[in-house]
Design a protein around this motif. Structure first.
Motif, PDB file in Angstrom:
ATOM      1  N   ALA A  62     -21.910 -34.586 -68.352  1.00  0.00           N
ATOM      2  CA  ALA A  62     -20.954 -35.250 -69.234  1.00  0.00           C
ATOM      3  C   ALA A  62     -21.757 -36.298 -70.000  1.00  0.00           C
ATOM      4  O   ALA A  62     -22.475 -37.092 -69.409  1.00  0.00           O
ATOM      5  CB  ALA A  62     -19.858 -35.926 -68.418  1.00  0.00           C
ATOM      6  N   HIS A  63     -21.654 -36.250 -71.312  1.00  0.00           N
ATOM      7  CA  HIS A  63     -22.423 -37.177 -72.159  1.00  0.00           C
ATOM      8  C   HIS A  63     -21.424 -38.073 -72.874  1.00  0.00           C
ATOM      9  O   HIS A  63     -20.826 -37.686 -73.868  1.00  0.00           O
ATOM     10  CB  HIS A  63     -23.254 -36.349 -73.143  1.00  0.00           C
ATOM     11  N   MET A  64     -21.219 -39.251 -72.293  1.00  0.00           N
ATOM     12  CA  MET A  64     -20.173 -40.137 -72.803  1.00  0.00           C
ATOM     13  C   MET A  64     -20.787 -41.314 -73.559  1.00  0.00           C
ATOM     14  O   MET A  64     -21.869 -41.774 -73.226  1.00  0.00           O
ATOM     15  CB  MET A  64     -19.345 -40.665 -71.631  1.00  0.00           C
ATOM     16  N   HIS A  65     -20.054 -41.777 -74.531  1.00  0.00           N
ATOM     17  CA  HIS A  65     -20.498 -42.968 -75.279  1.00  0.00           C
ATOM     18  C   HIS A  65     -19.547 -44.122 -75.006  1.00  0.00           C
ATOM     19  O   HIS A  65     -18.398 -43.918 -74.616  1.00  0.00           O
ATOM     20  CB  HIS A  65     -20.565 -42.655 -76.777  1.00  0.00           C
ATOM     21  N   ASN A  66     -20.075 -45.324 -75.253  1.00  0.00           N
ATOM     22  CA  ASN A  66     -19.298 -46.513 -74.907  1.00  0.00           C
ATOM     23  C   ASN A  66     -18.805 -47.270 -76.137  1.00  0.00           C
ATOM     24  O   ASN A  66     -18.493 -48.462 -76.059  1.00  0.00           O
ATOM     25  CB  ASN A  66     -20.164 -47.435 -74.038  1.00  0.00           C
ATOM     26  N   GLY A  90     -24.312 -47.656 -77.433  1.00  0.00           N
ATOM     27  CA  GLY A  90     -24.083 -46.262 -77.811  1.00  0.00           C
ATOM     28  C   GLY A  90     -23.727 -45.462 -76.590  1.00  0.00           C
ATOM     29  O   GLY A  90     -22.560 -45.301 -76.230  1.00  0.00           O
ATOM     30  N   ASN A  91     -24.763 -45.014 -75.899  1.00  0.00           N
ATOM     31  CA  ASN A  91     -24.518 -44.243 -74.675  1.00  0.00           C
ATOM     32  C   ASN A  91     -24.057 -45.158 -73.548  1.00  0.00           C
ATOM     33  O   ASN A  91     -24.247 -46.371 -73.604  1.00  0.00           O
ATOM     34  CB  ASN A  91     -25.816 -43.557 -74.253  1.00  0.00           C
ATOM     35  N   VAL A  92     -23.499 -44.536 -72.527  1.00  0.00           N
ATOM     36  CA  VAL A  92     -23.167 -45.281 -71.309  1.00  0.00           C
ATOM     37  C   VAL A  92     -24.467 -45.867 -70.753  1.00  0.00           C
ATOM     38  O   VAL A  92     -25.513 -45.229 -70.781  1.00  0.00           O
ATOM     39  CB  VAL A  92     -22.510 -44.329 -70.279  1.00  0.00           C
ATOM     40  N   ARG A 119     -34.689 -40.352 -76.065  1.00  0.00           N
ATOM     41  CA  ARG A 119     -34.385 -39.437 -77.168  1.00  0.00           C
ATOM     42  C   ARG A 119     -33.162 -39.943 -77.945  1.00  0.00           C
ATOM     43  O   ARG A 119     -33.255 -40.358 -79.078  1.00  0.00           O
ATOM     44  CB  ARG A 119     -34.132 -38.027 -76.594  1.00  0.00           C
ATOM     45  N   ASP A 120     -32.032 -39.978 -77.275  1.00  0.00           N
ATOM     46  CA  ASP A 120     -30.776 -40.331 -77.940  1.00  0.00           C
ATOM     47  C   ASP A 120     -30.816 -41.767 -78.466  1.00  0.00           C
ATOM     48  O   ASP A 120     -30.408 -42.051 -79.594  1.00  0.00           O
ATOM     49  CB  ASP A 120     -29.649 -40.176 -76.906  1.00  0.00           C
ATOM     50  N   GLY A 121     -31.348 -42.673 -77.633  1.00  0.00           N
ATOM     51  CA  GLY A 121     -31.422 -44.079 -78.039  1.00  0.00           C
ATOM     52  C   GLY A 121     -32.398 -44.275 -79.178  1.00  0.00           C
ATOM     53  O   GLY A 121     -32.052 -44.832 -80.227  1.00  0.00           O
TER      54      GLY A 121
HETATM   55 ZN    ZN Z   1     -25.471 -39.945 -76.919  1.00  0.00          ZN
END
Ligand code: ZN
Length: 316
Positions: free
Chosen positions: A216-220, A258-260, A22-24
């Motif tokens: 926890a929704h962390m980004h890199n 983007g996301n971890v 979804r997010d990706g």
């Molecule tokens: Zn995200």
């Protein structure tokens, strides 16, 4: 080395929720064929990933990547034991997601006024009203469905800049008051640091209780994604949203995921003795169906190219 079996009945200490589908996918232009999504789900389940955010129910003309939302949910819910999440921005999306059989809805709210208007074209208060409407609907037709109302840009906003911590905690409280089963906080723009993560999650836990906090929704974006996850873990958070191969990248930071990265975070926890239920070799192998479905798309992550450490043992 002996591989773990990928059944979901083993006890775990942390829940890693795969959000790449979804997010990706929503943050890249490429459209992954539905058949590739199915193969990717198969491989993730085989690796022991217990929860997947498979899609978002938004109008197909806005996001052609996710036009097959109902089909993907129907495929995923046939996997025994898999928790299937759909993102829904409004009641209409929630109705479609529930009709498709999704187990859990995630609704994006924002701590920042500017981001809320840009992301969902609603004020924060209007979005909370939407959460209430969705809760009311699901209580009537599908009370077993769980609702997470996450707070985006909780650690900083590219539009507003600094987001007052009081505003973030207020939103977490309001999401729970609106009837969401859990809330959560997202570093949507990759602006968080570990000290800030500890401070905000500690406050959120004090405000609504640990059992009311999801992932926890962390980004890199700036390389602090894993450190921020560890900071959240240290104060008691046990759910983490991650994306295979950091899918999605970050348009504002070339070269940064983007996301971890799911593989890297799962490796960190297993190496620390924290059980994820995930077989890391199978997880690395699960990158292939994703890559096959998105030819030419950038992939990230350190574990896949480096491999497991010599003599690596899983958490017991
Ligand atoms: Zn995200």
């Amino acid at each position: 080395m002996k591989s773990q079996s990928s059944t979901f009945d083993k006890p775990i200490d942390v829940l890693i929720s795969e959000v790449g589908m979804r997010d990706g996918l929503q943050s890249i232009a490429s459209v992954m064929p539905t058949a590739s999504k199915f193969k990717w789900i198969d491989a993730l389940v085989e690796a022991g990933v217990r929860e997947i955010e498979v899609t978002s129910f938004v109008p197909a003309h806005l996001m052609p990547q996710l036009a097959d939302a109902a089909e993907v949910v129907k495929y995923a819910i046939a996997k025994p034991g898999l928790s299937v999440i759909s993102l829904v921005p409004n009641l209409k999306g929630a109705q479609a997601a529930i009709a498709a059989g999704t187990h859990k809805l995630t609704i994006p709210t924002s701590a920042s006024v500017a981001h809320s208007l840009a992301n969902v074209r609603k004020t924060r208060e209007q979005m909370l009203e939407e959460v209430r409407r969705i809760v009311e609907y699901k209580n009537a037709v599908a009370p077993h469905v769980e609702i997470e109302a996450g707070v985006s840009v909780a650690f900083g906003c590219t539009l507003q800049g600094v987001v007052p911590e009081d505003d973030v905690i207020w939103m977490v409280e309001q999401c729970i008051a609106a009837g969401a089963n859990v809330s959560g906080m997202a570093d949507t723009t990759g602006m968080a640091n570990p000290a800030q993560v500890k401070r905000l999650f500690t406050r959120a836990i004090a405000a609504v209780g640990i059992e009311r906090l999801g992932a926890a929704h962390m980004h890199n974006t700036r390389g602090l994604g894993i450190a921020n996850c560890l900071a959240a873990y240290d104060v008691g958070i046990r759910g983490f949203d991650t994306s295979m191969a950091g899918l999605g990248g970050c348009p504002h930071a070339p070269g940064a995921s983007g996301n971890v990265v799911t593989e890297d975070l799962a490796f960190m926890f297993e190496a620390m003795g924290v059980r994820t239920g995930i077989d890391l070799e199978k997880l690395i192998a699960a990158r292939q169906p994703m890559i096959d479905g998105l030819p030419g798309e950038a992939v990230y992550g350190m574990l896949a190219p480096a491999g497991l450490t010599k003599g690596f043992t899983y958490a017991k």
